[in-house]
Design a protein around this motif. Structure first.
Motif, PDB file in Angstrom:
ATOM      1  N   ILE A  92       0.843  -1.207   0.000  1.00 50.55           N
ATOM      2  CA  ILE A  92       0.000   0.000   0.000  1.00 50.55           C
ATOM      3  C   ILE A  92       0.880   1.260   0.000  1.00 50.55           C
ATOM      4  O   ILE A  92       0.647   2.191  -0.775  1.00 50.55           O
TER       5      ILE A  92
ATOM      6  N   HIS B  77     -12.479   3.296 -11.522  1.00 44.12           N
ATOM      7  CA  HIS B  77     -11.266   2.907 -10.800  1.00 44.12           C
ATOM      8  C   HIS B  77     -11.619   2.121  -9.534  1.00 44.12           C
ATOM      9  O   HIS B  77     -11.017   1.092  -9.223  1.00 44.12           O
ATOM     10  N   HIS B  78     -12.641   2.619  -8.839  1.00 39.42           N
ATOM     11  CA  HIS B  78     -13.036   1.973  -7.590  1.00 39.42           C
ATOM     12  C   HIS B  78     -13.561   0.558  -7.845  1.00 39.42           C
ATOM     13  O   HIS B  78     -13.257  -0.378  -7.107  1.00 39.42           O
ATOM     14  N   GLN B  80     -12.664  -1.349 -10.208  1.00 36.23           N
ATOM     15  CA  GLN B  80     -11.498  -2.210 -10.472  1.00 36.23           C
ATOM     16  C   GLN B  80     -10.870  -2.716  -9.176  1.00 36.23           C
ATOM     17  O   GLN B  80     -10.440  -3.867  -9.092  1.00 36.23           O
ATOM     18  N   LEU B  81     -10.799  -1.828  -8.182  1.00 37.97           N
ATOM     19  CA  LEU B  81     -10.236  -2.241  -6.892  1.00 37.97           C
ATOM     20  C   LEU B  81     -11.095  -3.346  -6.268  1.00 37.97           C
ATOM     21  O   LEU B  81     -10.586  -4.333  -5.751  1.00 37.97           O
ATOM     22  N   HIS B  82     -12.425  -3.144  -6.323  1.00 36.59           N
ATOM     23  CA  HIS B  82     -13.332  -4.180  -5.805  1.00 36.59           C
ATOM     24  C   HIS B  82     -13.145  -5.492  -6.562  1.00 36.59           C
ATOM     25  O   HIS B  82     -13.009  -6.554  -5.960  1.00 36.59           O
ATOM     26  N   GLY B  84     -10.638  -6.556  -8.218  1.00 36.96           N
ATOM     27  CA  GLY B  84      -9.334  -7.152  -7.897  1.00 36.96           C
ATOM     28  C   GLY B  84      -9.412  -7.979  -6.623  1.00 36.96           C
ATOM     29  O   GLY B  84      -8.863  -9.084  -6.545  1.00 36.96           O
ATOM     30  N   MET B  85     -10.103  -7.457  -5.622  1.00 36.24           N
ATOM     31  CA  MET B  85     -10.221  -8.185  -4.361  1.00 36.24           C
ATOM     32  C   MET B  85     -11.106  -9.421  -4.522  1.00 36.24           C
ATOM     33  O   MET B  85     -10.758 -10.498  -4.038  1.00 36.24           O
ATOM     34  N   TRP B 116      -5.719  -4.985   3.630  1.00 42.01           N
ATOM     35  CA  TRP B 116      -6.374  -4.447   2.432  1.00 42.01           C
ATOM     36  C   TRP B 116      -7.674  -3.749   2.808  1.00 42.01           C
ATOM     37  O   TRP B 116      -7.954  -2.628   2.371  1.00 42.01           O
ATOM     38  N   HIS B 120      -8.621   0.063   2.339  1.00 48.89           N
ATOM     39  CA  HIS B 120      -9.659   0.363   1.357  1.00 48.89           C
ATOM     40  C   HIS B 120     -10.753   1.245   1.962  1.00 48.89           C
ATOM     41  O   HIS B 120     -11.167   2.234   1.365  1.00 48.89           O
ATOM     42  N   GLU B 124      -9.783   4.605   0.273  1.00 47.45           N
ATOM     43  CA  GLU B 124     -10.534   4.641  -0.996  1.00 47.45           C
ATOM     44  C   GLU B 124     -12.010   4.979  -0.783  1.00 47.45           C
ATOM     45  O   GLU B 124     -12.561   5.823  -1.485  1.00 47.45           O
TER      46      GLU B 124
END
Ligand SMILES: [Fe+2]
Ligand SMILES: [Fe+2]
Lengths: 148, 136
Positions: A92, B77-78, B80-82, B84-85, B116, B120, B124
């Motif tokens: 991070i 973008h957000h 994509q982060l979700h 990815g997890m 994470w 997050h 985020e």
């Protein structure tokens, strides 16, 4: 560039420690003063405009403190769970460093965290280290890069 | 307790879901870190893992809908982060099954998930709340 990297690294670490762990008491000291013989060492590879890595040296006490704060549980020793949680923190921080650098149009990506030995030393175009003394223990960070 | 008030965003619907998400992650971590042999722990662990996984997907979906409803500019973008997890969770679950319930895989997953999730939510998700507040 070296000063920019140093600042990006210190700022990112400050922000992450504050946001994730509520740690605000942080002072930086000369990296040569850092010493520790029982630590968790994590390397995050960097590829792109620059190639190299960020090395995180977390003493065992710092690592356990970080995981205890996040989990609200009591961890007594470094195991797979602790190493993984600490690696994600390194991940991070590194991501935030690259985001800061991208403002200056430096484009790089990070690789997944790996455990490493901190002393393997090659020649690098740019190399800078910092030693942070915090309320939850010491941290030593090194960023070393070659122009791609 | 895993949840800390400092993670609060000030958007009640999301805060409630985050609290529930943290409760479920907490019971998973408690099962993961409880005393006893891995064989003894495995059934309860699998149960809490499924219970948590279901809510992760539900929460991500609801939070993405909320972002669309306020025209949040960081939506793609957000998401994509979700994603990815979610991909990571599915991948680990598969590996875990294939390995015949290898403990290290689950411990490694637990550590990463913990860090994470906190980042997050604290970093985020906070951006969504900042945008919502600014927009008024
Ligand atoms: Fe969320
Ligand atoms: Fe989110």
């Amino acid at each position: 560039m070296k000063d920019k990297l140093y600042k990006a690294l210190v700022d990112a670490t400050h922000n992450v420690l504050k946001l994730m762990l509520n740690v605000t008491e942080i002072s930086d000291r000369p990296a040569v003063d850092f010493s520790c013989d029982d630590e968790v060492d994590i390397a995050i590879g960097i590829v792109g405009d620059f190639q190299g890595e960020v090395i995180y040296r977390f003493p065992v006490a710092t690592s356990l403190n970080m995981v205890n704060i996040m989990s609200g549980m009591q961890f007594e020793e470094v195991d797979v769970f602790v190493t993984s949680a600490v690696s994600e923190i390194a991940n991070i921080i590194s991501g935030n460093v690259l985001t800061a650098l991208s403002v200056d149009d430096v484009k790089c990506d990070i690789l997944p965290p790996v455990q490493c030995k901190p002393d393997e030393d090659k020649e690098y175009d740019i190399k800078t280290s910092c030693y942070l003394n915090t309320a939850i223990g010491d941290i030593c960070l090194t960023i070393r890069l070659n122009r791609a | 307790m895993l949840w800390k008030d400092q993670y609060e965003l000030g958007v009640p619907s999301i805060d409630e879901q985050h609290k529930e998400l943290f409760r479920r992650v907490e019971s998973f971590l408690q099962a993961l870190r409880s005393a006893g042999s891995w064989e003894e722990k495995a059934p309860r662990l699998n149960e809490t893992l499924e219970f948590m996984k279901g809510y992760v997907v539900e929460h991500f979906r609801d939070e993405e809908e909320y972002q669309l409803s306020i025209n949040y500019p960081g939506y793609e973008h957000h998401k994509q982060l979700h994603n990815g997890m979610v991909d990571y969770v599915l991948e680990v679950s598969e590996q875990y099954e294939r390995s015949g319930n290898n403990e290290d895989l689950m411990q490694q997953f637990g550590g990463r998930l913990l860090a994470w999730l906190i980042n997050h939510v604290a970093a985020e998700d906070q951006r969504i709340a900042d945008y919502a507040r600014k927009k008024g």
